[in-house]
Design an enzyme around this catalytic site. Structure first.
Site, PDB file in Angstrom:
ATOM      1  CG  ASP A  25      -0.633   4.475  11.140  1.00 16.66           C
ATOM      2  OD1 ASP A  25      -1.780   4.336  10.683  1.00 16.66           O
ATOM      3  OD2 ASP A  25       0.091   3.515  11.484  1.00 16.66           O
ATOM      4  CG  ASP A  58      -0.316  -0.096   2.530  1.00 20.61           C
ATOM      5  OD1 ASP A  58       0.754  -0.733   2.617  1.00 20.61           O
ATOM      6  OD2 ASP A  58      -0.863   0.428   3.510  1.00 20.61           O
ATOM      7  CG  HIS A  89      -2.156   4.477   6.722  1.00 28.28           C
ATOM      8  ND1 HIS A  89      -2.802   3.392   7.280  1.00 28.28           N
ATOM      9  CD2 HIS A  89      -1.294   3.987   5.821  1.00 28.28           C
ATOM     10  CE1 HIS A  89      -2.330   2.284   6.733  1.00 28.28           C
ATOM     11  NE2 HIS A  89      -1.410   2.617   5.840  1.00 28.28           N
ATOM     12  CG  HIS A 107      -1.087   0.129  11.539  1.00 31.93           C
ATOM     13  ND1 HIS A 107      -0.667   1.056  10.604  1.00 31.93           N
ATOM     14  CD2 HIS A 107      -1.269  -1.038  10.869  1.00 31.93           C
ATOM     15  CE1 HIS A 107      -0.599   0.468   9.424  1.00 31.93           C
ATOM     16  NE2 HIS A 107      -0.956  -0.800   9.557  1.00 31.93           N
TER      17      HIS A 107
END
Length: 566
Positions: A206, A88, A401, A379
């Site tokens: 993120d 990605d 994101h 994450h």
């Protein structure tokens, strides 16, 4: 003001150059990350990612960002900066670089994976690749870009400190805070704090786990789980995971060595990425421990560990083919332990569930995230996101994101920590966000969206084609064939009916005859055929047959009239 145009404390009396931030992907979706940073005549692009096709994109292989804006500004592109090597973030590289070649900057594994992708496409040569290490600074036009070590589910992940004449922007890339990472190198929190002390204009962070409380577990926890499961297993161990998670592959290898098992890798991406990582020294497999799939039967089941692709339920992946007994070399047995070491990417839940259900049907011991700690996210969760905010102390904040709900909750989190609402913005793809040292505003939009890859076709599948494919998939096709005499200008044969995906002809004689009769009535009502009116004849036949089918079955197949000139 969240979701709209927002202006900050005071207007500038003098018009000065502003920094522009233009996201072309990665917002409101998981995938195809690409962000443009622009100052006067200089453009730097952060990440060039792709995305899995959605369920309403039948036949599509890959989705990449619409980079029309970059094509129009090709002479201003100074380089591409890649945060890490996940699809990605690098998946659209072969397509973007073919049209817009420019130097690439990234860590060793990241660029090696990009080079592997370019090699597979064969038609791109001479792309300048510049390997960097955390702590390095590169100058690209007006930008000075600093690479900062972060933890993620792949080696070589970095955040970026983008120093501009307007101020410093920190782009975290994908990150989490892991104090016991597999590679022994934790995130460089000290440098984030140092940058925060100097002053940060904008933080782009993120948002994937912004809904989840607490802290993300360390990757070391998965290592411990693997050791426990290896000790318990009696037969073969088959583990599905992302091929790019080199640290986790290393954990599996370490467990296999500890418990006397050989390691076999299945799946093109798994084999290719592992090969690259071994060449770079990021993956260490003792000599004689790695075997090919052809050698599996030479060993007892208790000596085998298989690493495979397919953790997202992809139909052609190794795990799916094994589960449905379609793999040429390996089939799941009741004595196997199968570990799915991943969580489903949003949109892939049904595919993953289908494969897990089939694996359970085989009688194998199936372990997945709901049953054991065989996966941890790469994450950051809410407490880690809070830590990043407090260390960096940015003037402005843009969550990136994630799907919209992730961005929304991350924005609310920043506000709860004291960020003024007017300094937080949830952007849309294609927005042109302008920043000065004291202001942030939306200055307009640029062309944006998705480009669909189907085989060798790039962008030739659009909304109309997808609509037709969906119609065919859901309702089937009925073809009405008529022969027209050119001289006589009359229908002389047919209409004949052909069905595909609608009804089985031999079991629907009455329906087919009814459709043929409806088409014949439309032809008779039309009269003689003038070649300039053939489209009108097709339209009349289509309407007549469609009306008959709906009245009979309440279904709407695609009706395709075909005129053959005799």
């Amino acid at each position: 003001m969240r979701g709209g145009v927002f202006l900050s404390q005071k207007k500038s009396k003098k018009k000065e150059p502003k920094l522009r931030v233009i996201p072309l992907g990665g917002l409101g979706e998981v995938g195809k990350n690409m962000t443009v940073f622009e100052y006067e005549d200089d453009i730097v692009v952060v990440d060039i990612g792709s995305m899995f096709p959605k369920e309403d994109m039948p036949g599509v292989d890959l989705v990449i960002p619409d980079y029309t804006y970059l094509i129009k500004n090709r002479d201003r592109i100074r380089g591409y900066v890649i945060t890490h090597g996940h699809e990605d973030h690098i998946g659209s590289a072969p397509y973007v670089l073919k049209d817009l070649p420019a130097p690439l900057y990234g860590t060793r594994l990241t660029l090696a994976l990009v080079a592997q992708k370019l090699k597979e496409h064969r038609y791109i040569e001479g792309i300048e690749m510049n390997v960097v290490e955390p702590g390095d600074v590169v100058t690209l036009g007006a930008f000075k870009i600093e690479f900062i070590k972060v933890n993620h589910s792949i080696a070589g992940a970095c955040a970026l400190a983008i120093h501009t004449p307007v101020g410093t922007v920190i782009h975290t890339g994908d990150f989490k805070v892991d104090f016991t990472p597999v590679d022994g190198e934790p995130i460089n929190l000290g440098h984030f704090a140092e940058l925060g002390q100097k002053g940060v204009l904008l933080l782009m962070a993120d948002s994937t786990n912004a809904e989840r409380t607490g802290y993300t577990m360390s990757e070391k926890k998965v290592c411990e789980t693997f050791n426990t499961l290896f000790e318990r297993a009696q037969g073969r161990i088959i583990i599905a995971m992302f091929a790019s998670n080199i640290h986790r592959i290393q954990s599996v290898v370490d467990s296999a060595v500890r418990f006397g098992r050989k390691v076999c890798m299945i799946g093109r991406s798994m084999v290719n990425i592992a090969k690259v990582a071994m060449q770079l020294g990021d993956l260490k497999i003792p000599e004689g421990r790695l075997i090919s799939v052809d050698d599996i039967d030479r060993y007892d089941d208790s000596e085998i560990c298989v690493l495979t692709t397919g953790s997202q339920g992809e139909p052609m992946s190794g795990l799916s083919r094994m589960a449905f007994a379609e793999h040429r070399k390996l089939e799941i047995r009741a004595s196997d332990m199968v570990i799915v070491s991943a969580s489903a990417i949003p949109g892939n839940e049904k595919s993953v569930s289908r494969v897990i259900n089939q694996l359970v049907r085989t009688g194998a011991d199936v372990i997945y995230e709901a049953l054991a700690e065989v996966h941890v996210s790469g994450h950051a969760r809410r407490e880690e996101l809070k830590l990043m905010q407090m260390l960096v102390k940015p003037r402005f904040f843009i969550p990136v994101h994630g799907e919209y709900r992730h961005l929304y909750h991350h924005a609310r989190l920043a506000e709860a920590l004291g960020m003024p609402e007017g300094n937080v913005h949830i952007p849309e793809i294609g927005e042109m966000i302008e920043l000065s040292p004291t202001t942030m505003s939306v200055a307009g939009t640029v062309p944006s969206g998705s480009t669909l890859i189907d085989g060798l076709g790039v962008g030739d599948v659009g909304a109309v084609v997808l609509k037709d494919r969906k119609h065919l998939a859901e309702d089937g096709l009925l073809i009405v064939v008529m022969g027209v005499d050119h001289e006589e200008r009359a229908v002389v044969s047919g209409p004949d009916i052909i069905s595909r995906g609608f009804v089985y002809m031999r079991e629907a004689d009455d329906l087919v005859e009814g459709a043929r009769a409806a088409a014949k009535r439309a032809i008779d009502a039309f009269g003689s055929v003038d070649t300039t009116d053939w489209n009108h004849l097709k339209s009349d036949v289509r309407d007549a047959v469609q009306r008959y089918i709906y009245e009979t079955l309440k279904r709407n197949p695609m009706i395709l009239p075909i005129i053959v000139e005799i």
